[in-house]
Motif scaffolding. Structure first.
Motif, PDB file in Angstrom:
ATOM      1  N   MET A  22       0.841  -1.174   0.000  1.00 34.38           N
ATOM      2  CA  MET A  22       0.000   0.000   0.000  1.00 34.38           C
ATOM      3  C   MET A  22       0.889   1.241   0.000  1.00 34.38           C
ATOM      4  N   PRO A  23       0.892   2.023  -1.074  1.00 36.04           N
ATOM      5  CA  PRO A  23       1.781   3.187  -1.114  1.00 36.04           C
ATOM      6  C   PRO A  23       1.267   4.349  -0.251  1.00 36.04           C
ATOM      7  N   ARG A  24       2.198   5.124   0.290  1.00 41.70           N
ATOM      8  CA  ARG A  24       1.901   6.382   0.986  1.00 41.70           C
ATOM      9  C   ARG A  24       2.282   7.485   0.008  1.00 41.70           C
ATOM     10  N   LEU A  25       1.320   8.310  -0.385  1.00 39.43           N
ATOM     11  CA  LEU A  25       1.527   9.276  -1.455  1.00 39.43           C
ATOM     12  C   LEU A  25       1.286  10.712  -1.001  1.00 39.43           C
ATOM     13  N   PHE A  26       1.920  11.628  -1.718  1.00 39.52           N
ATOM     14  CA  PHE A  26       1.615  13.053  -1.603  1.00 39.52           C
ATOM     15  C   PHE A  26       2.087  13.738  -2.874  1.00 39.52           C
ATOM     16  N   THR A  27       1.496  14.892  -3.162  1.00 43.68           N
ATOM     17  CA  THR A  27       1.934  15.670  -4.315  1.00 43.68           C
ATOM     18  C   THR A  27       2.788  16.819  -3.813  1.00 43.68           C
ATOM     19  N   GLY A  28       3.686  17.274  -4.670  1.00 48.37           N
ATOM     20  CA  GLY A  28       4.550  18.358  -4.232  1.00 48.37           C
ATOM     21  C   GLY A  28       5.396  18.931  -5.345  1.00 48.37           C
ATOM     22  N   LEU A  29       6.218  19.882  -4.932  1.00 47.85           N
ATOM     23  CA  LEU A  29       7.164  20.535  -5.812  1.00 47.85           C
ATOM     24  C   LEU A  29       8.567  20.197  -5.342  1.00 47.85           C
ATOM     25  N   GLU A  30       9.427  19.887  -6.268  1.00 43.16           N
ATOM     26  CA  GLU A  30      10.818  19.613  -5.939  1.00 43.16           C
ATOM     27  C   GLU A  30      11.557  20.934  -5.718  1.00 43.16           C
ATOM     28  N   VAL A  31      12.575  20.883  -4.874  1.00 37.97           N
ATOM     29  CA  VAL A  31      13.427  22.043  -4.625  1.00 37.97           C
ATOM     30  C   VAL A  31      14.724  21.820  -5.404  1.00 37.97           C
ATOM     31  N   PRO A  32      15.102  22.775  -6.276  1.00 30.12           N
ATOM     32  CA  PRO A  32      16.324  22.601  -7.064  1.00 30.12           C
ATOM     33  C   PRO A  32      17.560  22.447  -6.170  1.00 30.12           C
ATOM     34  N   THR A  33      18.565  21.792  -6.698  1.00 32.50           N
ATOM     35  CA  THR A  33      19.783  21.486  -5.953  1.00 32.50           C
ATOM     36  C   THR A  33      20.454  22.731  -5.386  1.00 32.50           C
ATOM     37  N   ASP A  34      20.534  23.807  -6.171  1.00 32.63           N
ATOM     38  CA  ASP A  34      21.214  25.017  -5.687  1.00 32.63           C
ATOM     39  C   ASP A  34      20.463  25.660  -4.521  1.00 32.63           C
ATOM     40  N   GLU A  89      18.265  16.176  -0.312  1.00 30.30           N
ATOM     41  CA  GLU A  89      17.593  15.565  -1.469  1.00 30.30           C
ATOM     42  C   GLU A  89      16.107  15.302  -1.194  1.00 30.30           C
ATOM     43  N   ASN A  90      15.688  15.444   0.051  1.00 28.33           N
ATOM     44  CA  ASN A  90      14.275  15.255   0.402  1.00 28.33           C
ATOM     45  C   ASN A  90      13.528  16.569   0.630  1.00 28.33           C
ATOM     46  N   TYR A  91      14.187  17.706   0.400  1.00 25.38           N
ATOM     47  CA  TYR A  91      13.499  18.994   0.500  1.00 25.38           C
ATOM     48  C   TYR A  91      12.430  19.059  -0.595  1.00 25.38           C
ATOM     49  N   HIS A  92      11.264  19.538  -0.238  1.00 28.70           N
ATOM     50  CA  HIS A  92      10.163  19.670  -1.191  1.00 28.70           C
ATOM     51  C   HIS A  92       9.113  20.603  -0.592  1.00 28.70           C
ATOM     52  N   ARG A 133       7.140  21.884 -13.055  1.00 26.04           N
ATOM     53  CA  ARG A 133       6.369  20.651 -12.940  1.00 26.04           C
ATOM     54  C   ARG A 133       6.019  20.421 -11.468  1.00 26.04           C
ATOM     55  N   PHE A 134       5.020  19.580 -11.252  1.00 28.61           N
ATOM     56  CA  PHE A 134       4.761  19.052  -9.923  1.00 28.61           C
ATOM     57  C   PHE A 134       4.894  17.545 -10.018  1.00 28.61           C
ATOM     58  N   VAL A 135       5.008  16.885  -8.869  1.00 23.63           N
ATOM     59  CA  VAL A 135       5.244  15.446  -8.880  1.00 23.63           C
ATOM     60  C   VAL A 135       4.351  14.733  -7.876  1.00 23.63           C
ATOM     61  N   LEU A 136       4.170  13.454  -8.136  1.00 24.10           N
ATOM     62  CA  LEU A 136       3.529  12.546  -7.188  1.00 24.10           C
ATOM     63  C   LEU A 136       4.662  11.793  -6.504  1.00 24.10           C
TER      64      LEU A 136
END
Length: 179
Positions: A1-13, A34-37, A154-157
């Motif tokens: 059973m996946p745990r999901l959320f939608t969000g925006l990624e934060v660029p590396t810089d 790498e988990n900032y969002h 873009r946004f991501v799941l």
């Protein structure tokens, strides 16, 4: 059973610049960069059929327009019992519209409405045993927050493991925004 959320990624810089705020706060469990969002909508644990429906429904939102985000300050959730340190986002009409569209789409897909008010942010640390005094001193000593800007194309799941929070997060599907 996946745990999901939608969000925006934060660029590396931008993530690197935020990572410079790490350290010097008792009781902080710092989030890996790498988990900032920016969470748009927490979905939660769903069965695979619902996960597929959600992924398909979100595809209809990719006609939203690209926009920019500006991180402007440090803040804390929890008041007298701080539980998270975050980088706050300047009010943004495009971001608010995208989040509201996610909420409407996910309710149409059969999910319960989100009960919490949308406060766009990037969580920097989860806090345990940190006093309000500690967090106030940390923010006062952190120095001026130089605003950080980035473009959102873009946004991501995302999916996450059932854990205490803070990742690791996996991009399950991405949804480009119109230029």
């Amino acid at each position: 059973m996946p745990r999901l959320f939608t969000g925006l990624e934060v660029p590396t810089d931008v993530a690197f610049a935020l990572s410079l705020k790490r350290g010097g706060l008792h009781g902080a469990r710092w989030i890996d960069t790498e988990n900032y969002h920016i969470t748009l909508r927490f979905i939660g644990d769903v069965d695979n059929h619902t996960a597929d429906e959600v992924a398909d429904s979100l595809d209809r939102l990719s006609n939203s327009l690209a926009f920019s985000v500006r991180l402007t300050h440090l803040g804390v959730f929890g008041g007298d019992k701080p539980r998270a340190l975050y980088a706050g986002i300047e009010p943004n009409e495009s971001l608010a519209r995208l989040q509201a569209a996610h909420e409407r789409m996910l309710q149409k897909a059969g999910l319960e409405p989100e009960r919490r008010k949308f406060v766009p942010h990037v969580t920097l640390a989860r806090l345990r045993g940190t006093s309000a005094f500690d967090i106030a001193a940390y923010i006062a000593n952190a120095g001026q927050f130089m605003p950080l800007n980035f473009e959102v194309g873009r946004f991501v799941l995302f999916s996450s493991k059932d854990s205490v929070g803070g990742g690791p997060y996996v991009v399950e599907q991405d949804y480009p925004l119109a230029a």
